[in-house]
Design an enzyme around this catalytic site. Structure first.
Site, PDB file in Angstrom:
ATOM      1  N   GLU A  78       0.888  -1.176   0.000  1.00  0.00           N
ATOM      2  CA  GLU A  78       0.000   0.000   0.000  1.00  0.00           C
ATOM      3  C   GLU A  78       0.913   1.210   0.000  1.00  0.00           C
ATOM      4  O   GLU A  78       1.516   1.530   1.017  1.00  0.00           O
ATOM      5  CB  GLU A  78      -0.881   0.000   1.254  1.00  0.00           C
ATOM      6  CG  GLU A  78      -1.818  -1.175   1.375  1.00  0.00           C
ATOM      7  CD  GLU A  78      -2.941  -1.154   0.357  1.00  0.00           C
ATOM      8  OE1 GLU A  78      -3.119  -0.135  -0.332  1.00  0.00           O
ATOM      9  OE2 GLU A  78      -3.627  -2.181   0.245  1.00  0.00           O
TER      10      GLU A  78
ATOM     11  N   CYS B  32      -2.170   9.145   2.479  1.00  0.00           N
ATOM     12  CA  CYS B  32      -1.953   8.660   1.108  1.00  0.00           C
ATOM     13  C   CYS B  32      -3.196   8.870   0.246  1.00  0.00           C
ATOM     14  O   CYS B  32      -3.097   8.935  -0.967  1.00  0.00           O
ATOM     15  CB  CYS B  32      -1.598   7.191   1.145  1.00  0.00           C
ATOM     16  SG  CYS B  32      -2.773   6.246   2.096  1.00  0.00           S
TER      17      CYS B  32
END
Ligand code: NAD
Length: 492
Positions: free
Chosen positions: A261, A295
């Site tokens: 990720e 993010c």
């Protein structure tokens, strides 16, 4: 709770054990390092530092515990996880305050992360007794195809500082539900929140070796020996694309299973038929949550020229009203995680204004203690490549005025990243067309926040491989076992 002398007395009663957790025991590392409060630059606590020796001891423990944990009845695993959920819910104050002390995020955000993380744990507990398999005929009809999912084995979980609880719960919850043993490496900025979670698992009665916890200031000293060791079967990483790529290279020799990720470059698209009040409100949350250090943050706010002035006026007014300060108080935006992260923003802002960006709000560090930066808005006329694949990770919003939906879509897709994207429109066909054509793993439609235990979280391109949460999140920690079975259909 251990007996090391506290560096901050106010919250000592809420603090977790500061040692490493290996094979069901809290153990001292060879040295200690300090955890700092980014709101004032002062130490919060000292924690044990792990080296390769502690990393390999954790793998010894995880490998020894793996067969027993994999064999435990799914219901028994689920019961342990349910117990951990209940204990976690009793410790909300410790989780939220400690998270704010070490990460700087406002208490309201720590509370929201705590509640979402607990919900994830509950969901994994519920799912752990629902792992599927299949039984079918081979295409020739000559035999049966039996497929079951088995735990992949001991896993290394590497987590970042920006969501110090959600990331560990999302990884460890899935791995434990799947029947894998775990070694979590926390981020050096936020080891305490991870330790609180591991204390919960310990107190819930997870068997020794199933859960292990390492803190370190030298991540590679821990990860390299583990990635080289064939007993490790998976690495699950959340963090920067550069480090993710490095870990994949290091694991490649052993053909190590990897979930990644990584970074994002979220386009936040506002079309001309959007609800502008809703879009401005959601853009604030999506951009300034965690001081922009997320993010999935809105990295490029791309607005149809026909509504750009109306959107920008509302958005800038809201930005100017944001209260910045120590997260323990009633504030909207906390500090950057470190002086280094704050100090790089002067250069970032210069890069944006040199490229034609017009400063509409903020623009400088906040004077005084702590690593604060003013909520900032920069506006661009038209698309601008300075912001393609340039993750700001900061409380700096960049608005781009573009000519219509095609131009918005084309600019949004001009990125090496493909994690989260957002589109605001009242038209269902437009929303779905954008949903299908945005080259991102996730699309928020008329909303700026998406995480949910049921939803597969993850990205495409340089944003990563694999999905966390959802049913998929558990199967990421499992391998399929196929059995070809000859069945003699004669009954006598
Ligand atoms: P980072 O990559 O520097 O650190 C992440 C973790 O990796 C930390 O635990 C760190 O100690 C560790 N690490 C660093 N170097 C390592 C090495 N050589 N070997 C092993 N571990 C190592 O990233 P960061 O600064 O913590 O986070 C910022 C980045 O993470 C941003 O790009 C952001 O977009 C991304 N991120 C992604 C997600 C997601 O779910 N996709 C979530 C949060 C953050």
């Amino acid at each position: 709770m251990n007996t090391q002398s506290p560096l901050s007395t106010d919250h000592e009663a809420l603090m977790p054990d500061r040692r490493l957790y290996i094979g069901g025991q809290w153990v001292e590392g060879p040295s200690e390092f300090q955890v700092m409060n980014p709101a004032n630059g002062r130490p919060v606590a000292s924690v044990s530092h792990a080296t390769s020796a502690e990393a390999l001891a954790a793998l010894d423990a995880a490998a020894a515990a793996q067969p027993g944990w994999a064999k435990l009845a799914p219901r028994a695993r689920a019961n342990l996880m349910h117990k951990a959920y209940r204990l976690m819910m009793e410790r909300e104050e410790a989780f939220t305050k400690v998270m704010t002390l070490e990460s700087g995020k406002p208490l309201t955000e720590s509370r929201a992360e705590f509640l979402l993380s607990a919900d994830f744990l509950l969901w994994f507990a519920e799912q752990s007794a629902h792992i599927h398999g299949s039984y079918s005929d081979s295409s020739s009809g000559d035999f049966r195809v039996v497929v079951k999912h088995q735990p992949i084995g001991p896993c290394l979980l590497i987590t970042p500082w920006n969501f110090p609880l959600l990331m560990i719960v999302r990884k460890a919850g899935a791995a434990l539900a799947a029947g894998c043993t775990t070694i979590t490496k926390t981020a050096q900025e936020t080891p305490l929140t991870g330790a609180l979670f591991v204390e919960v698992l310990h107190d819930a009665g997870f068997p020794a070796g199933v859960v292990n916890l390492l803190h370190t200031t030298k991540s590679s000293g821990v990860s390299e020996p583990l990635l080289k060791d064939k007993r490790l079967r998976k690495v699950s990483f959340t963090g920067s694309t550069g480090v993710g790529g490095l870990l994949m290279e290091q694991g490649a020799r052993n053909i190590l299973n990897a979930s990644m990720e990584l970074g994002g470059d979220g386009p936040f698209i506002v079309l001309d038929d959007a609800d502008i009040d809703l879009a401005a409100e959601q853009a604030i949350i999506c951009k300034f949550r965690n001081a922009g250090q997320a993010c999935v943050a809105a990295n490029r706010i791309i607005v149809d020229r026909r509504v750009e002035a109306a959107f920008t006026e509302k958005f800038v007014a809201k930005v100017k009203a944001l209260k910045v300060g120590d997260g323990m108080g009633a504030v909207d935006v906390g500090p950057m995680i470190s002086a280094r992260q704050r100090d790089r923003l002067g250069e970032t802002l210069k890069q944006l204004t040199d490229a034609g960006g017009q400063l509409l709000a903020g623009g400088k560090p906040v004077a005084g203690e702590g690593y604060f930066f003013e909520p900032t808005v920069v506006r661009f006329e038209g698309r601008n490549e300075v912001m393609c694949s340039n993750e700001l990770f900061a409380p700096i919003a960049a608005i781009f005025s573009v000519d219509g939906p095609e131009a918005a879509l084309a600019f949004a897709n001009e990125s090496d990243f493909g994690l989260a994207s957002y589109v605001f429109t009242r038209d269902l066909s437009r929303a779905l067309t954008f949903g299908e054509r945005l080259e991102f793993g996730m699309v928020g439609i008329n909303r700026g926040i998406m995480a949910d235990p049921k939803a597969p979280f993850g990205g495409t391109k340089a944003s990563g491989i694999g999905r966390e949460a959802g049913q998929e999140g558990i199967y990421e920690f499992m391998e399929q076992k196929y059995m070809a079975v000859t069945v003699n259909e004669a009954l006598s």
